[in-house]
Scaffold this active site. Structure first.
Site, PDB file in Angstrom:
ATOM      1  N   ILE A  18       7.175  26.177  16.486  1.00 13.60           N
ATOM      2  CA  ILE A  18       8.539  26.025  16.152  1.00 13.60           C
ATOM      3  C   ILE A  18       8.999  24.656  16.758  1.00 13.60           C
ATOM      4  O   ILE A  18       9.907  24.267  16.137  1.00 13.60           O
ATOM      5  CB  ILE A  18       9.508  27.288  16.930  1.00 13.60           C
ATOM      6  CG1 ILE A  18      10.669  27.333  16.232  1.00 13.60           C
ATOM      7  CG2 ILE A  18       9.462  27.041  18.376  1.00 13.60           C
ATOM      8  CD1 ILE A  18      11.469  28.707  16.621  1.00 13.60           C
ATOM      9  N   ASN A  31      14.696  32.293  29.571  1.00 11.40           N
ATOM     10  CA  ASN A  31      15.105  33.330  30.694  1.00 11.40           C
ATOM     11  C   ASN A  31      16.305  33.044  31.258  1.00 11.40           C
ATOM     12  O   ASN A  31      16.851  31.921  30.857  1.00 11.40           O
ATOM     13  CB  ASN A  31      13.806  33.353  31.747  1.00 11.40           C
ATOM     14  CG  ASN A  31      13.680  32.040  32.338  1.00 11.40           C
ATOM     15  OD1 ASN A  31      14.832  31.418  33.042  1.00 11.40           O
ATOM     16  ND2 ASN A  31      12.477  31.344  32.272  1.00 11.40           N
ATOM     17  N   VAL A  40       7.149  30.173  24.341  1.00 11.54           N
ATOM     18  CA  VAL A  40       7.685  29.220  23.701  1.00 11.54           C
ATOM     19  C   VAL A  40       8.686  28.275  24.245  1.00 11.54           C
ATOM     20  O   VAL A  40       9.033  27.091  23.955  1.00 11.54           O
ATOM     21  CB  VAL A  40       8.529  29.911  22.315  1.00 11.54           C
ATOM     22  CG1 VAL A  40       9.495  30.779  22.694  1.00 11.54           C
ATOM     23  CG2 VAL A  40       8.710  29.018  21.294  1.00 11.54           C
ATOM     24  N   ASP A  41       9.199  28.775  25.291  1.00 15.18           N
ATOM     25  CA  ASP A  41      10.290  28.059  26.147  1.00 15.18           C
ATOM     26  C   ASP A  41       9.397  26.842  26.843  1.00 15.18           C
ATOM     27  O   ASP A  41      10.050  25.899  26.775  1.00 15.18           O
ATOM     28  CB  ASP A  41      10.538  28.969  27.474  1.00 15.18           C
ATOM     29  CG  ASP A  41      11.708  28.466  28.189  1.00 15.18           C
ATOM     30  OD1 ASP A  41      12.401  27.461  27.739  1.00 15.18           O
ATOM     31  OD2 ASP A  41      11.974  28.947  29.270  1.00 15.18           O
ATOM     32  N   SER A 124      11.416  38.037  22.661  1.00 15.56           N
ATOM     33  CA  SER A 124      10.994  39.137  23.430  1.00 15.56           C
ATOM     34  C   SER A 124       9.496  39.626  23.456  1.00 15.56           C
ATOM     35  O   SER A 124       9.190  40.464  24.324  1.00 15.56           O
ATOM     36  CB  SER A 124      11.849  40.086  23.658  1.00 15.56           C
ATOM     37  OG  SER A 124      13.151  39.910  24.369  1.00 15.56           O
ATOM     38  N   THR A 125       8.710  39.045  22.308  1.00 14.58           N
ATOM     39  CA  THR A 125       7.415  39.931  22.094  1.00 14.58           C
ATOM     40  C   THR A 125       6.325  39.232  22.579  1.00 14.58           C
ATOM     41  O   THR A 125       5.295  39.647  22.408  1.00 14.58           O
ATOM     42  CB  THR A 125       7.349  39.867  20.445  1.00 14.58           C
ATOM     43  OG1 THR A 125       6.894  38.603  19.939  1.00 14.58           O
ATOM     44  CG2 THR A 125       8.493  40.433  19.758  1.00 14.58           C
ATOM     45  N   GLY A 126       6.555  38.329  23.523  1.00 15.07           N
ATOM     46  CA  GLY A 126       5.500  37.557  24.323  1.00 15.07           C
ATOM     47  C   GLY A 126       5.463  38.345  25.800  1.00 15.07           C
ATOM     48  O   GLY A 126       5.167  39.226  25.938  1.00 15.07           O
ATOM     49  N   TYR A 128       7.786  38.876  27.506  1.00 16.73           N
ATOM     50  CA  TYR A 128       8.734  39.969  27.962  1.00 16.73           C
ATOM     51  C   TYR A 128       8.278  41.327  27.420  1.00 16.73           C
ATOM     52  O   TYR A 128       8.954  42.318  27.635  1.00 16.73           O
ATOM     53  CB  TYR A 128      10.044  39.517  27.221  1.00 16.73           C
ATOM     54  CG  TYR A 128      10.844  38.736  28.645  1.00 16.73           C
ATOM     55  CD1 TYR A 128      10.421  38.403  29.532  1.00 16.73           C
ATOM     56  CD2 TYR A 128      12.162  38.168  28.208  1.00 16.73           C
ATOM     57  CE1 TYR A 128      10.909  37.284  30.388  1.00 16.73           C
ATOM     58  CE2 TYR A 128      12.770  37.283  28.943  1.00 16.73           C
ATOM     59  CZ  TYR A 128      12.232  37.039  30.274  1.00 16.73           C
ATOM     60  OH  TYR A 128      13.032  36.094  31.062  1.00 16.73           O
TER      61      TYR A 128
END
Ligand code: AR6
Length: 182
Positions: A18, A31, A40-41, A124-126, A128
């Site tokens: 991304i 977060n 990704v953050d 949230s799918t990684g 988290y």
């Protein structure tokens, strides 16, 4: 299927990173501290440069399900919309509503800032741990509902950026289901 259209807005799927997207804004799966992390953050902070962390420090964090905007600094994207997805705790802790709120608030913020092209990661799918199929249904369903409820939206193109083949596959299925439900 890699494309859906609602009114004047196109929904797309794209596999990749991304941080390389040439769009007006990318969404960050952050977060509550907004001070960076992994996944990704981490990639967004590395690509945007240290100015992004400095801008985030001024925001006083962000609650789960909310969204905040910064410039994109060294990214191709002019803006980053930081949203905080829920940590998966089995599904009985309001996770679905909180995840839906991430998409809804990000779209509202995009429209308020006249953003025309927007890219979402699979929030949230990684780290988290949100189950991918359930999260994808919420992602596509919330965006679709937003577009149905906002015929005056500025958004012209919304891209779901999938980091791997498994994610692409699940989003393709969700697009097909959404099309059938039309
Ligand atoms: N481009 C697109 N998608 C990516 C990229 C990338 N460069 N890198 C990872 N993904 P995650 P979360 C996918 O873990 O579950 C951070 O530490 C990844 O494969 O990034 O919401 C934050 O600071 C997955 O499909 O976010 C928080 O503490 C999706 O992005 C926590 O992780 C989301 O995975 C947030 O966890």
């Amino acid at each position: 299927m890699e494309k859906l259209q609602f009114n004047q807005t196109i929904l797309r799927l794209r596999k990749g990173d991304i941080t390389r997207c040439e769009v007006d804004a990318i969404v960050n799966a952050a977060n509550e501290s907004l001070l960076g992390g992994g996944g990704v953050d981490g990639a967004i902070h590395r690509a945007a440069g240290p100015e992004l962390l400095a801008a985030c420090r001024l925001l006083n964090g962000c609650r789960t399900g909310e969204a905040k905007l910064t410039p994109g600094f060294r990214l191709k994207a002019a803006y980053v919309i930081h949203t905080v997805g829920p940590v998966w705790m089995g599904g009985t802790h309001g996770e679905a509503d909180l995840l839906s709120s991430c998409y809804q608030k990000s779209l509202e913020l995009a429209d308020a800032n006249r953003i025309r092209t927007l890219a979402f990661p699979a929030i949230s799918t990684g780290i988290y741990g949100y189950p991918l199929d359930q999260a994808t249904t919420i992602a596509v369903g919330t965006v679709r509902k937003y577009l149905e409820n906002h015929p005056q939206t500025i958004l012209k193109e919304i891209t779901f950026v999938c980091f791997d083949d498994a994610t692409v596959h699940v989003y393709e299925q969700a697009f097909e289901e959404s099309e059938r439900g039309n």
